[in-house]
Design a protein around this motif. Structure first.
Motif: not given
Length: 774
Positions: A378-402
């Motif tokens: 399947g897939v996992m998504y992470v979202a925010a109401t603001e644009t450009a809300a995620f930095d590289d650390a957020d992406v890296t940690l989300a990748r690790t969790l996925a």
């Protein structure tokens, strides 16, 4: 001699040139580091300084023309306030000396007594210059330190020996929110949080004693009350006696780095719980909770692929996401960015998903979004109401969790497949005769065991399951088992034999794969072959005896028969007698018996390598090799089969011979009464005789072929007996032909049966035949 080895440039001022030259030469002899230049007046000396000549010390007579020594001193001090200046005065000029000292002279001496003592003057000069240079170096060092502190990107605090703040640079002001003036006079207690108070107190004590405290990480409090984490590097400054006179502390705000480390450590802890989940739904729930509580990603969801509906179905979603989007949709193929990411297997990061073509909801409330595939699950998504809300650390940690969630889902799938395999194998295992079956996992532990031979290891299935080969068998046996088990788990299959407690076992190890071809476990099938091996040895001994028998038949019987046939020919030359015909028939029958006996003894149940054989072509060769007088062949086959060509020909020859010898009946149609070809294009064929007594047909079956005739057929009830050795309905038959046919079929793995043909004759059906690829 010079003590320091450094050059000292001296300007000696005196209006008596000869005296000045004498003093200069004496000084250079007294200290070879001196370079002495003379000037006849203060004005001339001042001009030399104005020219930029580097001078380390001035020695001047007070009584110089136009400008006296004191006035010259004042002029020098205007531009060179620290340059060593030694004034020479006449005897009794104590008042002048006093004024000179007040004006900042470095030293003075009486010209009438001491200037002639050049050693004294040289020492005075050297001492003054050394002090001057030391002071200059210290001032330069202090300037460099001040520049370093002021320009350092790190915060710097300066403490006195009592750890009272005396200075702070701009970076320190920015980090702590206080101005330098607000910090001066305060101690470290003003900027340290209660949680770090004891640690900082221990650090300052260690610094005071010179035994440590050079590095620490503490929680600090800004002026606005915000708590931050700072990393500190501390250094002490001591005097010549070793007493602390100052402490410099460099520090930086590492709150973000500390928070990332905390999130990573918490993610690792959450991963252990994730891996302990027992269902797909539990993994989804735990992944969503971890993203929210550990990574601070409050809007996220996990979708799992549902085979039944062929779509991505929501499995877990945070409350924040539900409040924003309502009931989460199901994503059908090709209708969302989530499906695109799932299909491609690539992580997608959108700065503003609301402007992306292909988004599921044209009026989406999401700004930034990260979509992370979970493999085939399947897939996992992470979202925010603001644009450009995620930095590289957020992406890296989300990748690790996925990635961890994907592995947890894969583990559950493997375990599910393994349980299904266990269920499938359990019935087989528990009732396996004359052996045992062992299902083992990646750790070489038995997860399923059964079979009658389990008793040989003094255990039941419950005793075996959960342990490995080294727990059950001697090391030498366990080593070989473990080696083959590992090869099975890597995709290799092996067959080997072992002896245990006097019993011989043949063991086959092979991998167990799931529906996708992935190896999920291994299986070992162990069979007791003790009796089989005994029979094999006995069979080998019987074969030796058969070979001896064949030798006897081939030599000891054939030779006398050849002699008898020779005498028969001589007897025919001497006389004519029906009795000689009977003798000839007896000889022919004896030759046929010998041929069949040799076939049974030497070829038996064995076949050579299998090849692609054209069945029709092979039949035609057989037809030419057999006496087919009065017989006709019809070929209704175009098949190519896999067989030993030689033994297939022998099988067909025996069946054709059986049909032509046992099948003919009277009053058959003549060959010229039949059509050359039947309506299906099959190829009938007869021998040179026009009379046809029997027609032999070779045709195709779904899984083999048949040989049929239209002769007498097989007597009722004898269809199974015809393959017995010695069975015959002819006085001239040997009773071995069909027995040999059955053995050749068995050797190929085929089945053969005798039935009545459509015309009432005999029909032999051979099935289980492998067809060659066209």
């Amino acid at each position: 001699m010079s003590a320091s080895g450094e050059t000292v440039r001296v300007l000696y001022v005196d209006d008596e040139p000869d005296f000045a030259d004498t003093v200069a030469a004496s000084l250079e002899r007294a200290d070879d580091g001196f370079v002495v230049e003379t000037a006849p007046s203060a004005a001339a000396a001042h001009d030399r300084l104005a020219e930029g000549v580097e001078i380390d010390c001035i020695v001047s007579d007070h009584d110089t023309p136009a400008i006296d020594g004191l006035a010259f001193l004042d002029a020098v001090r205007e531009d060179h306030p620290d340059l060593p200046f030694i004034l020479c005065t006449d005897a009794g000029s104590e008042g002048i000396a006093s004024r000179a000292i007040s004006a900042g002279v470095t030293d003075y001496l009486r010209k009438d007594e001491e200037t002639g003592r050049c050693t004294v003057l040289a020492n005075r000069i050297r001492s003054a210059v050394d002090q001057y240079r030391t002071r200059r170096e210290l001032e330069a060092s202090q300037r460099r330190l001040s520049l370093f502190v002021e320009q350092s990107p790190l915060g710097v605090l300066e403490y006195d020996s009592e750890f009272v703040i005396v200075g702070a640079n701009d970076a320190a002001e920015e980090i702590l929110g206080y101005s330098e003036a607000e910090l001066q006079g305060e101690t470290w207690e003003k900027i340290v949080a209660d949680s770090s108070y004891e640690n900082v107190d221990a650090v300052t004590s260690a610094l005071s004693e010179g035994v440590g405290g050079y590095h620490s990480v503490d929680e600090n409090v800004r002026k606005d009350g915000e708590h931050i984490i700072c990393e500190w590097h501390n250094r002490i400054v001591t005097d010549d006696d070793g007493d602390v006179v100052a402490v410099f502390s460099q520090f930086q705000d590492v709150t973000d780095r500390h928070e990332r480390r905390r999130r990573i450590e918490a993610l690792h802890e959450a991963t252990r719980e994730l891996m302990a989940a027992s269902s797909r739904e539990a993994v989804a729930d735990r992944a969503v909770e971890t993203a929210r509580d550990v990574l601070g990603l409050r809007m996220n969801s996990v979708y799992l692929y549902d085979d039944d509906v062929g779509a991505l179905v929501p499995a877990a979603t945070t409350e924040d996401a539900l409040d924003l989007i309502g009931e989460p949709p199901t994503y059908e193929p090709g209708e969302s960015l989530s499906w695109d990411a799932f299909q491609s297997g690539e992580v997608r990061v959108y700065e503003d998903v609301s402007s992306e073509p292909g988004r599921y909801n044209p009026d989406t409330a999401f700004g930034a979004e990260i979509i992370l595939p979970l493999g085939d699950h399947g897939v996992m998504y992470v979202a925010a109401t603001e644009t450009a809300a995620f930095d590289d650390a957020d992406v890296t940690l989300a990748r690790t969790l996925a990635a961890n969630a994907e592995e947890a889902l894969s583990r559950i799938e493997r375990e599910r497949t393994l349980r299904e395999s266990q269920r499938r194998y359990r019935t087989l295992v528990e009732n396996f005769p004359d052996g045992a079956v062992f299902l083992f996992d990646d750790d070489l532990q038995y997860v399923l065991a059964g079979g009658t031979e389990l008793a040989s290891i003094d255990g039941s299935a419950a005793d075996v399951e959960g342990v490995g080969p080294y727990d059950l068998f001697p090391a030498e046996i366990a080593d070989e088992l473990a080696h083959n088990y590992r090869e099975a788990l890597s995709g290799e299959s092996n067959v080997f034999e072992q002896e245990y407690r006097g019993t011989q076992y043949r063991i086959q190890t092979l991998p167990v794969r799931d529906g996708d071809g992935e190896i999920v476990s291994g299986i070992a099938v162990s069979q007791n072959v003790t009796e089989h091996n005994r029979r094999e040895r006995e069979l080998a001994r019987q074969n030796e005896r058969l070979e001896e028998f064949a030798s006897v038949v081939s030599h000891d019987l054939r030779n006398p028969l050849n002699v008898a046939e020779g005498h028969l020919e001589l007897a025919r030359e001497e006389c004519e007698s029906e009795r000689l015909d009977a003798v000839e028939r007896a000889h022919e029958r004896m030759n046929a018996l010998i041929d069949d006996l040799l076939t049974l003894a030497r070829e038996g149940d064995e076949v050579g390598s299998l090849e692609a054989v054209d069945l029709a072509a092979c039949t035609e060769r057989c037809w030419r090799n057999v006496d087919t007088t009065g017989a006709r062949i019809e070929l209704r086959t175009d098949r190519t089969i896999r067989a030993d060509p030689s033994r297939l020909q022998q099988l067909l020859e025996n069946l054709v011979r059986n049909a032509t010898e046992h099948g003919p009946v009277g009053d058959r149609p003549r060959a010229d009464d039949r059509e050359e070809h039947d309506s299906s294009g099959n190829r009938p064929r007869a021998d040179d005789s026009e009379d046809v007594d029997v027609t032999v047909t070779v045709g195709d079956l779904d899984d083999g072929f048949y040989v049929a005739d239209d002769g007498h057929g097989i007597p009722g009830g004898d269809q199974t007996d015809v393959f017995d050795t010695g069975y015959t309905t002819s006085e001239t038959g040997t009773g071995f032909g069909l027995s040999i046919v059955e053995r050749i079929a068995d050797a190929h793995g085929w089945s053969i049966r005798a039935v009545e043909s459509e015309t009432g004759g005999a029909r032999f059906e051979i099935t289980g035949v492998e067809f060659a690829e066209e």
